[in-house]
Motif scaffolding. Sequence first.
Motif, PDB file in Angstrom:
ATOM      1  N   ASP A 190     -19.877  -0.841  -5.855  1.00  0.00           N
ATOM      2  CA  ASP A 190     -19.285  -1.955  -6.595  1.00  0.00           C
ATOM      3  C   ASP A 190     -18.256  -2.729  -5.794  1.00  0.00           C
ATOM      4  O   ASP A 190     -18.078  -3.937  -5.993  1.00  0.00           O
ATOM      5  CB  ASP A 190     -18.643  -1.449  -7.895  1.00  0.00           C
ATOM      6  N   ILE A 191     -17.581  -2.051  -4.865  1.00  0.00           N
ATOM      7  CA  ILE A 191     -16.545  -2.737  -4.093  1.00  0.00           C
ATOM      8  C   ILE A 191     -17.154  -3.820  -3.210  1.00  0.00           C
ATOM      9  O   ILE A 191     -16.479  -4.801  -2.853  1.00  0.00           O
ATOM     10  CB  ILE A 191     -15.736  -1.733  -3.236  1.00  0.00           C
ATOM     11  N   LYS A 192     -18.427  -3.693  -2.877  1.00  0.00           N
ATOM     12  CA  LYS A 192     -19.082  -4.688  -2.019  1.00  0.00           C
ATOM     13  C   LYS A 192     -19.158  -6.044  -2.702  1.00  0.00           C
ATOM     14  O   LYS A 192     -19.217  -7.073  -2.040  1.00  0.00           O
ATOM     15  CB  LYS A 192     -20.492  -4.213  -1.641  1.00  0.00           C
ATOM     16  N   GLY A 193     -19.143  -6.064  -4.033  1.00  0.00           N
ATOM     17  CA  GLY A 193     -19.243  -7.321  -4.761  1.00  0.00           C
ATOM     18  C   GLY A 193     -17.903  -7.941  -5.099  1.00  0.00           C
ATOM     19  O   GLY A 193     -17.850  -8.989  -5.744  1.00  0.00           O
ATOM     20  N   MET A 194     -16.816  -7.325  -4.668  1.00  0.00           N
ATOM     21  CA  MET A 194     -15.488  -7.841  -4.993  1.00  0.00           C
ATOM     22  C   MET A 194     -14.962  -8.720  -3.872  1.00  0.00           C
ATOM     23  O   MET A 194     -15.020  -8.358  -2.708  1.00  0.00           O
ATOM     24  CB  MET A 194     -14.504  -6.694  -5.228  1.00  0.00           C
ATOM     25  N   SER A 195     -14.458  -9.879  -4.235  1.00  0.00           N
ATOM     26  CA  SER A 195     -13.805 -10.753  -3.262  1.00  0.00           C
ATOM     27  C   SER A 195     -12.367 -10.990  -3.710  1.00  0.00           C
ATOM     28  O   SER A 195     -12.075 -10.996  -4.905  1.00  0.00           O
ATOM     29  CB  SER A 195     -14.551 -12.089  -3.142  1.00  0.00           C
ATOM     30  N   ILE A 196     -11.478 -11.188  -2.750  1.00  0.00           N
ATOM     31  CA  ILE A 196     -10.067 -11.396  -3.028  1.00  0.00           C
ATOM     32  C   ILE A 196      -9.701 -12.820  -2.613  1.00  0.00           C
ATOM     33  O   ILE A 196      -9.833 -13.170  -1.443  1.00  0.00           O
ATOM     34  CB  ILE A 196      -9.182 -10.394  -2.263  1.00  0.00           C
ATOM     35  N   PRO A 197      -9.244 -13.656  -3.540  1.00  0.00           N
ATOM     36  CA  PRO A 197      -8.875 -15.027  -3.180  1.00  0.00           C
ATOM     37  C   PRO A 197      -7.599 -15.057  -2.360  1.00  0.00           C
ATOM     38  O   PRO A 197      -6.755 -14.153  -2.452  1.00  0.00           O
ATOM     39  CB  PRO A 197      -8.674 -15.702  -4.543  1.00  0.00           C
ATOM     40  N   THR A 198      -7.452 -16.089  -1.557  1.00  0.00           N
ATOM     41  CA  THR A 198      -6.280 -16.232  -0.705  1.00  0.00           C
ATOM     42  C   THR A 198      -5.142 -16.927  -1.456  1.00  0.00           C
ATOM     43  O   THR A 198      -5.351 -17.941  -2.110  1.00  0.00           O
ATOM     44  CB  THR A 198      -6.625 -17.055   0.548  1.00  0.00           C
ATOM     45  N   GLY A 199      -3.960 -16.358  -1.350  1.00  0.00           N
ATOM     46  CA  GLY A 199      -2.769 -17.043  -1.841  1.00  0.00           C
ATOM     47  C   GLY A 199      -2.538 -17.006  -3.339  1.00  0.00           C
ATOM     48  O   GLY A 199      -1.707 -17.761  -3.841  1.00  0.00           O
ATOM     49  N   ILE A 200      -3.248 -16.151  -4.075  1.00  0.00           N
ATOM     50  CA  ILE A 200      -3.025 -16.032  -5.512  1.00  0.00           C
ATOM     51  C   ILE A 200      -2.470 -14.641  -5.801  1.00  0.00           C
ATOM     52  O   ILE A 200      -3.115 -13.641  -5.490  1.00  0.00           O
ATOM     53  CB  ILE A 200      -4.324 -16.269  -6.313  1.00  0.00           C
ATOM     54  N   PRO A 201      -1.276 -14.556  -6.396  1.00  0.00           N
ATOM     55  CA  PRO A 201      -0.670 -13.235  -6.657  1.00  0.00           C
ATOM     56  C   PRO A 201      -1.550 -12.378  -7.561  1.00  0.00           C
ATOM     57  O   PRO A 201      -2.138 -12.861  -8.530  1.00  0.00           O
ATOM     58  CB  PRO A 201       0.653 -13.581  -7.356  1.00  0.00           C
ATOM     59  N   LEU A 202      -1.639 -11.116  -7.229  1.00  0.00           N
ATOM     60  CA  LEU A 202      -2.421 -10.142  -7.998  1.00  0.00           C
ATOM     61  C   LEU A 202      -1.465  -9.063  -8.485  1.00  0.00           C
ATOM     62  O   LEU A 202      -0.795  -8.402  -7.686  1.00  0.00           O
ATOM     63  CB  LEU A 202      -3.513  -9.542  -7.116  1.00  0.00           C
ATOM     64  N   LEU A 203      -1.400  -8.898  -9.795  1.00  0.00           N
ATOM     65  CA  LEU A 203      -0.421  -8.012 -10.409  1.00  0.00           C
ATOM     66  C   LEU A 203      -1.064  -6.728 -10.916  1.00  0.00           C
ATOM     67  O   LEU A 203      -2.084  -6.762 -11.604  1.00  0.00           O
ATOM     68  CB  LEU A 203       0.251  -8.748 -11.573  1.00  0.00           C
ATOM     69  N   TYR A 204      -0.463  -5.599 -10.562  1.00  0.00           N
ATOM     70  CA  TYR A 204      -0.864  -4.285 -11.076  1.00  0.00           C
ATOM     71  C   TYR A 204       0.357  -3.616 -11.684  1.00  0.00           C
ATOM     72  O   TYR A 204       1.465  -3.710 -11.154  1.00  0.00           O
ATOM     73  CB  TYR A 204      -1.398  -3.388  -9.962  1.00  0.00           C
ATOM     74  N   VAL A 263     -25.477  -7.946  11.580  1.00  0.00           N
ATOM     75  CA  VAL A 263     -24.240  -8.664  11.239  1.00  0.00           C
ATOM     76  C   VAL A 263     -24.102  -8.802   9.728  1.00  0.00           C
ATOM     77  O   VAL A 263     -23.022  -8.587   9.172  1.00  0.00           O
ATOM     78  CB  VAL A 263     -24.216 -10.050  11.918  1.00  0.00           C
ATOM     79  N   MET A 264     -25.177  -9.138   9.037  1.00  0.00           N
ATOM     80  CA  MET A 264     -25.129  -9.282   7.587  1.00  0.00           C
ATOM     81  C   MET A 264     -24.846  -7.941   6.921  1.00  0.00           C
ATOM     82  O   MET A 264     -24.081  -7.862   5.959  1.00  0.00           O
ATOM     83  CB  MET A 264     -26.442  -9.862   7.073  1.00  0.00           C
ATOM     84  N   ASP A 265     -25.453  -6.880   7.445  1.00  0.00           N
ATOM     85  CA  ASP A 265     -25.225  -5.549   6.885  1.00  0.00           C
ATOM     86  C   ASP A 265     -23.778  -5.122   7.101  1.00  0.00           C
ATOM     87  O   ASP A 265     -23.142  -4.525   6.223  1.00  0.00           O
ATOM     88  CB  ASP A 265     -26.171  -4.544   7.542  1.00  0.00           C
ATOM     89  N   MET A 266     -23.245  -5.451   8.273  1.00  0.00           N
ATOM     90  CA  MET A 266     -21.855  -5.122   8.586  1.00  0.00           C
ATOM     91  C   MET A 266     -20.904  -5.825   7.626  1.00  0.00           C
ATOM     92  O   MET A 266     -19.908  -5.251   7.179  1.00  0.00           O
ATOM     93  CB  MET A 266     -21.556  -5.517  10.033  1.00  0.00           C
ATOM     94  N   ARG A 267     -21.206  -7.049   7.260  1.00  0.00           N
ATOM     95  CA  ARG A 267     -20.323  -7.821   6.384  1.00  0.00           C
ATOM     96  C   ARG A 267     -20.423  -7.377   4.930  1.00  0.00           C
ATOM     97  O   ARG A 267     -19.452  -7.462   4.187  1.00  0.00           O
ATOM     98  CB  ARG A 267     -20.647  -9.304   6.504  1.00  0.00           C
ATOM     99  N   ARG A 268     -21.598  -6.912   4.518  1.00  0.00           N
ATOM    100  CA  ARG A 268     -21.821  -6.620   3.105  1.00  0.00           C
ATOM    101  C   ARG A 268     -21.701  -5.145   2.737  1.00  0.00           C
ATOM    102  O   ARG A 268     -21.391  -4.811   1.608  1.00  0.00           O
ATOM    103  CB  ARG A 268     -23.210  -7.124   2.699  1.00  0.00           C
ATOM    104  N   SER A 269     -21.956  -4.268   3.696  1.00  0.00           N
ATOM    105  CA  SER A 269     -21.959  -2.839   3.372  1.00  0.00           C
ATOM    106  C   SER A 269     -20.545  -2.272   3.406  1.00  0.00           C
ATOM    107  O   SER A 269     -19.600  -2.914   3.866  1.00  0.00           O
ATOM    108  CB  SER A 269     -22.850  -2.075   4.346  1.00  0.00           C
ATOM    109  N   TYR A 270     -20.415  -1.035   2.938  1.00  0.00           N
ATOM    110  CA  TYR A 270     -19.108  -0.388   2.888  1.00  0.00           C
ATOM    111  C   TYR A 270     -18.797   0.395   4.156  1.00  0.00           C
ATOM    112  O   TYR A 270     -17.645   0.489   4.568  1.00  0.00           O
ATOM    113  CB  TYR A 270     -19.037   0.550   1.678  1.00  0.00           C
ATOM    114  N   ASP A 271     -19.837   0.929   4.804  1.00  0.00           N
ATOM    115  CA  ASP A 271     -19.568   1.846   5.913  1.00  0.00           C
ATOM    116  C   ASP A 271     -20.249   1.482   7.229  1.00  0.00           C
ATOM    117  O   ASP A 271     -20.362   2.319   8.121  1.00  0.00           O
ATOM    118  CB  ASP A 271     -19.966   3.269   5.510  1.00  0.00           C
TER     119      ASP A 271
END
Length: 211
Positions: A147-161, A55-63
């Motif tokens: 590197d994507i494994k260490g990225m988290s996205i906050p809820t409800g905050i606009p993200l501009l690109y 379960v931990m590997d599933m949550r943290r890994s990419y594939d």
Amino acid sequence: LKRASFTTNMALNMAKQHWVPITKSWRLNERHYGSLQGYNKDTAYKELKLDQTLVMDMRRSYDTRPPRMEDDHPYWHGNDRRYRKMSPNQLEQTRAESLKDTAERILPFFNTVIAPSLQSGNKCLVVSHANTLRSLIKHIDNISDHDIKGMSIPTGIPLLYRLDKNLKPVDPNHDLEFRYMIEPKGYTWATSRAHGFHGVYLGDLERLQDI
């Protein structure tokens, strides 16, 4: 997609842009956690008698995928009329998803809907969920699987690109127009720039410090 739909309508109404066309797609759904769907991710391994390491590997890994969802699961979407246009293969693929699977699901929508709209001169508001947005950011910023494994996205905050004509992200450090579209104190980067992240979060800086 219920929360995303409510958020979209709220944002457009508050901006007095309620007339803007909305495109909905199952490809924008949150990552599917298979048989863990509907369970608390921290305690699911006990309730389902699963290996906690898996379960931990599933949550943290990419594939790594979670255990697949079967037809008798209370959250099986194969019986939901909103998904009746999905092919048998698409339904099968969404029984359980790794982050990699989520990326493969969202990219066709980006390439056929979002990208053409941007290239025709439109601005696009993409309202979705954390892992789906992580997958999209990974593609736009060309962030590595590690590197994507260490990225988290906050809820409800606009993200501009801001993207250039080739749909490559513009670096706000080197684009004055982009850098000063709003007051500098009104935005920040909440993810390491060293990993290639070019997004800009708009809003409450105190809340951003917690992510």
